[in-house]
Design a protein around this motif. Structure first.
Motif, short mmCIF file in Angstrom:
data_model
loop_
_atom_site.label_atom_id
_atom_site.label_comp_id
_atom_site.label_asym_id
_atom_site.label_seq_id
_atom_site.Cartn_x
_atom_site.Cartn_y
_atom_site.Cartn_z
N GLY A 76 -5.30 -11.22 3.69
CA GLY A 76 -6.62 -10.98 4.28
C GLY A 76 -6.82 -9.57 4.77
O GLY A 76 -7.90 -9.22 5.22
N GLY A 77 -5.75 -8.73 4.70
CA GLY A 77 -5.82 -7.36 5.18
C GLY A 77 -6.58 -6.45 4.22
O GLY A 77 -7.05 -6.86 3.16
N ILE A 78 -6.69 -5.21 4.61
CA ILE A 78 -7.44 -4.22 3.84
C ILE A 78 -6.50 -3.08 3.46
O ILE A 78 -5.64 -2.69 4.25
CB ILE A 78 -8.64 -3.69 4.65
CG1 ILE A 78 -9.62 -4.85 4.90
CG2 ILE A 78 -9.33 -2.53 3.94
CD1 ILE A 78 -10.79 -4.48 5.78
N THR A 79 -6.71 -2.53 2.26
CA THR A 79 -5.92 -1.40 1.80
C THR A 79 -6.82 -0.33 1.21
O THR A 79 -7.90 -0.64 0.70
CB THR A 79 -4.88 -1.84 0.74
OG1 THR A 79 -4.14 -0.70 0.33
CG2 THR A 79 -5.55 -2.46 -0.47
N ASP A 80 -6.37 0.93 1.30
CA ASP A 80 -7.07 2.01 0.63
C ASP A 80 -6.36 2.40 -0.67
O ASP A 80 -6.71 3.36 -1.32
CB ASP A 80 -7.22 3.23 1.55
CG ASP A 80 -5.88 3.77 2.01
OD1 ASP A 80 -4.83 3.14 1.75
OD2 ASP A 80 -5.87 4.84 2.65
N ASP A 81 -5.34 1.63 -1.04
CA ASP A 81 -4.58 1.87 -2.28
C ASP A 81 -5.25 1.07 -3.39
O ASP A 81 -5.22 -0.16 -3.39
CB ASP A 81 -3.13 1.44 -2.08
CG ASP A 81 -2.23 1.81 -3.25
OD1 ASP A 81 -2.75 2.18 -4.33
OD2 ASP A 81 -1.01 1.73 -3.07
N SER A 82 -5.87 1.76 -4.35
CA SER A 82 -6.57 1.07 -5.43
C SER A 82 -5.62 0.54 -6.51
O SER A 82 -6.04 -0.19 -7.40
CB SER A 82 -7.61 1.99 -6.07
OG SER A 82 -6.97 3.10 -6.67
N GLN A 83 -4.33 0.89 -6.41
CA GLN A 83 -3.33 0.37 -7.34
C GLN A 83 -2.07 -0.01 -6.57
O GLN A 83 -0.99 0.54 -6.78
CB GLN A 83 -3.02 1.40 -8.43
CG GLN A 83 -4.19 1.61 -9.38
CD GLN A 83 -3.91 2.67 -10.41
OE1 GLN A 83 -3.97 3.86 -10.10
NE2 GLN A 83 -3.60 2.24 -11.62
N ASP B 254 0.88 -1.18 0.00
CA ASP B 254 0.00 0.00 0.00
C ASP B 254 0.91 1.22 0.00
O ASP B 254 1.76 1.37 0.87
CB ASP B 254 -0.87 -0.04 1.26
CG ASP B 254 -1.85 1.12 1.35
OD1 ASP B 254 -1.50 2.25 0.95
OD2 ASP B 254 -2.96 0.89 1.86
N ASN B 255 0.72 2.11 -0.98
CA ASN B 255 1.55 3.31 -1.08
C ASN B 255 0.77 4.61 -0.91
O ASN B 255 1.28 5.67 -1.25
CB ASN B 255 2.26 3.32 -2.44
CG ASN B 255 3.29 2.23 -2.54
OD1 ASN B 255 4.15 2.09 -1.69
ND2 ASN B 255 3.20 1.43 -3.58
N VAL B 256 -0.47 4.55 -0.41
CA VAL B 256 -1.27 5.77 -0.20
C VAL B 256 -1.95 5.73 1.17
O VAL B 256 -2.06 4.68 1.79
CB VAL B 256 -2.36 5.95 -1.30
CG1 VAL B 256 -1.73 6.04 -2.68
CG2 VAL B 256 -3.38 4.86 -1.26
#
Length: 174
Positions: A96-103, A84-86
């Motif tokens: 299984g984790g969650i990210t807010d990085d769509s790319q 995740d870079n954002v």
């Protein structure tokens, strides 16, 4: 080829590998009695005719032998990280984790030279999000070309010869 009845001596890096007699047409073929060792080889030849005259060495034929088997099979095809870079929380995302990085940057391992195709899976099916070529060290990485929205399950595929999909490994990460 050489004069009929000549002795062809084959050298590897200046050391004699063996010799063979040419046939009535001057043609010859040589197979070493012991396999070439793994590594660099510079093969040259000389021809000695029936009168005992030996030619200058031929131009070198250079080759590298590699007997180490390629890493193949599903255990060598995997997504090893999603970065995740954002946003406020950045770095590697646990499975299984969650990210807010769509790319996010997606990376993994595979067999050198293979093309890895990365898909996401949702209720509508599988969707190709990008591809990467596995480097000589067995690693690959890619960033989706378009934003990936919603809860997705990345999966990687190794493309083999003739466009076949050889293996598939699912990795629920996002």
């Amino acid at each position: 080829s050489a004069e009929p009845g000549s002795v062809i001596t084959v050298y590897d890096n200046g050391q004699v590998l063996g010799s063979v007699l040419t046939d009535n047409n001057g043609a010859w073929a040589f197979t070493p009695t012991t396999p070439l060792t793994e590594g660099e080889h510079s093969l040259t030849t000389t021809a000695t005719d029936k009168a005992g005259n030996t030619s200058a060495p031929s131009d070198a034929f250079n080759l590298t032998t590699d007997y180490t088997p390629s890493l193949t099979g599903p255990e060598f095809l995997a997504i090893t990280g999603v970065t995740d870079n954002v946003g406020n929380v950045q770095g590697n995302i646990a499975s299984g984790g969650i990210t807010d990085d769509s790319q996010p940057l997606i990376s993994g391992i595979g067999t050198a030279g293979d093309t890895i195709m990365v898909y996401t899976a949702d209720a509508a099916g599988n969707h190709l999000i990008g591809s990467a070529t596995v480097q000589t060290d067995g690693t690959w990485s890619m960033t989706p070309k378009h934003p990936v929205a919603g809860r997705q399950q990345p999966a990687d595929h190794r493309g083999g010869g003739c466009g076949r999909q050889q293996d598939r490994a699912k990795h629920p990460i996002l």
